[in-house]
Motif scaffolding. Sequence first.
Motif, PDB file in Angstrom:
ATOM      1  N   GLY A 272       1.121  -5.533  -2.358  1.00  0.00           N
ATOM      2  CA  GLY A 272       0.127  -6.171  -1.422  1.00  0.00           C
ATOM      3  C   GLY A 272      -1.133  -5.531  -1.187  1.00  0.00           C
ATOM      4  O   GLY A 272      -1.154  -4.154  -1.609  1.00  0.00           O
ATOM      5  N   THR A 273      -2.017  -5.748  -0.242  1.00  0.00           N
ATOM      6  CA  THR A 273      -2.983  -5.361   0.230  1.00  0.00           C
ATOM      7  C   THR A 273      -3.245  -5.088   1.780  1.00  0.00           C
ATOM      8  O   THR A 273      -2.775  -6.115   2.396  1.00  0.00           O
ATOM      9  N   LEU A 274      -3.218  -3.783   2.403  1.00  0.00           N
ATOM     10  CA  LEU A 274      -3.389  -3.549   3.984  1.00  0.00           C
ATOM     11  C   LEU A 274      -4.696  -2.668   3.851  1.00  0.00           C
ATOM     12  O   LEU A 274      -5.228  -1.919   3.494  1.00  0.00           O
ATOM     13  N   ILE A 275      -5.670  -3.566   5.000  1.00  0.00           N
ATOM     14  CA  ILE A 275      -6.798  -2.938   5.106  1.00  0.00           C
ATOM     15  C   ILE A 275      -6.978  -2.819   6.844  1.00  0.00           C
ATOM     16  O   ILE A 275      -6.715  -3.591   7.695  1.00  0.00           O
ATOM     17  N   VAL A 276      -7.400  -1.579   7.081  1.00  0.00           N
ATOM     18  CA  VAL A 276      -7.442  -1.096   8.641  1.00  0.00           C
ATOM     19  C   VAL A 276      -9.261  -0.848   8.898  1.00  0.00           C
ATOM     20  O   VAL A 276      -9.465  -0.090   7.938  1.00  0.00           O
ATOM     21  N   ALA A 277      -9.666  -1.530   9.679  1.00  0.00           N
ATOM     22  CA  ALA A 277     -10.981  -1.273   9.890  1.00  0.00           C
ATOM     23  C   ALA A 277     -11.442  -0.041  10.569  1.00  0.00           C
ATOM     24  O   ALA A 277     -12.452   0.915  10.420  1.00  0.00           O
ATOM     25  N   GLY A 278     -10.556   0.502  11.345  1.00  0.00           N
ATOM     26  CA  GLY A 278     -10.622   1.626  12.135  1.00  0.00           C
ATOM     27  C   GLY A 278      -9.954   3.150  11.764  1.00  0.00           C
ATOM     28  O   GLY A 278      -9.580   3.005  10.703  1.00  0.00           O
ATOM     29  N   ASP A 279      -9.508   3.796  12.586  1.00  0.00           N
ATOM     30  CA  ASP A 279      -8.853   5.076  12.208  1.00  0.00           C
ATOM     31  C   ASP A 279      -7.403   4.834  12.041  1.00  0.00           C
ATOM     32  O   ASP A 279      -6.875   3.986  12.549  1.00  0.00           O
ATOM     33  N   VAL A 280      -6.735   5.810  11.532  1.00  0.00           N
ATOM     34  CA  VAL A 280      -5.458   5.756  11.155  1.00  0.00           C
ATOM     35  C   VAL A 280      -4.898   7.180  11.635  1.00  0.00           C
ATOM     36  O   VAL A 280      -5.470   8.188  11.610  1.00  0.00           O
ATOM     37  N   GLY A 281      -3.471   7.135  11.969  1.00  0.00           N
ATOM     38  CA  GLY A 281      -2.867   8.316  12.670  1.00  0.00           C
ATOM     39  C   GLY A 281      -1.947   8.921  11.597  1.00  0.00           C
ATOM     40  O   GLY A 281      -2.102   8.908  10.560  1.00  0.00           O
ATOM     41  N   GLU A 282      -1.106   9.895  12.084  1.00  0.00           N
ATOM     42  CA  GLU A 282      -0.733  10.836  11.193  1.00  0.00           C
ATOM     43  C   GLU A 282       0.335  10.193  10.226  1.00  0.00           C
ATOM     44  O   GLU A 282       0.838   8.952  10.533  1.00  0.00           O
ATOM     45  N   HIS A 283       0.616  10.729   9.107  1.00  0.00           N
ATOM     46  CA  HIS A 283       1.608  10.100   8.043  1.00  0.00           C
ATOM     47  C   HIS A 283       1.128   8.772   7.336  1.00  0.00           C
ATOM     48  O   HIS A 283       2.027   8.101   6.952  1.00  0.00           O
ATOM     49  N   ALA A 284      -0.292   8.720   7.338  1.00  0.00           N
ATOM     50  CA  ALA A 284      -0.644   7.507   6.836  1.00  0.00           C
ATOM     51  C   ALA A 284      -0.543   7.471   5.236  1.00  0.00           C
ATOM     52  O   ALA A 284      -0.585   8.512   4.622  1.00  0.00           O
TER      53      ALA A 284
END
Length: 300
Positions: free
Chosen positions: A169-181
């Motif tokens: 699948g496809t996962l899109i995050v517009a902002g920041d991401v946390g640990e263990h991305a």
Amino acid sequence: MNGHRLTLKAVPALRLDLRGVLPEALAALGPGEVERLPIGCGRALQPLADWFDIEPFEADEPTLHLHGDRAGLARVDHIGEDLGGGRLVVHGDAGDHLGSGMRGGELQVRGAARDLAGCELAGGRLRIDGDVGAACGSARPGNLDGMRGGLLLVGGSAGERLADRMRRGTLIVAGDVGEHAASRLVAGTLVIGGALRGRHAGWGQRRGSVVWLDAAAARHWHGAPPPGYVPAQADAPVAWALMARDLLRIGADIAASPDAAPGWATLAARLAALPSRPAPARLLGDIGVDGLGEWLLPTG
């Protein structure tokens, strides 16, 4: 009737469990059956009508709208869990396990979501306008497989363990991401619009692709690749052209949505620009587990 509008009457003292309250399920029930539908409240079951005002309406497809103040809806868990079709819109925030196991249809949240959103998503389209908590797109507790299909869009930032064990699948995050991305990522495409806020990104990644849209964040990694990742010795122009084309189409769909939040326009423009940009630099890893995953870093 095909459509139902549920309005939360009060902020619940105990968390509500809305699993089973789905557009197609409600469309098949009569008014009295909808009112008596049991939902979880703490450790007990109570009729749906005890907590929600129920208003049916005509719709072209099975449709469910959830209304309430943000504090109240944030205490409602399992919204859209196992959704297989129809359209579900949350007008506010959502609790834990939003869209877990979703197989089809469309689920939209005009606010933020708590932990475990989109766990084991297998199909359909899940769009969250605000932030998400931990383990978005990952596996349900105790399971080994994370997101395995569909499209998951996050308009804000994401907490730790984003896309853990993701398989497809496809996962899109517009902002920041946390640990263990992207930790233990097996396959699929993860697109990150912001920066990494924490450590251990890509830990244990086996395969799959992580695309960084933020040039400044990408330059940070150019100077010092994260542990377990090495520069690729060859480009993959054909693979990148196909991926950029798919992301361009997703960006066009976002831009064309009539009810998109303002922040989506920026993300759509960045996705639309990918095919015209030079092929990104590539990092491969996690070599600590003989991983063949790739990080794609924009060059300008």
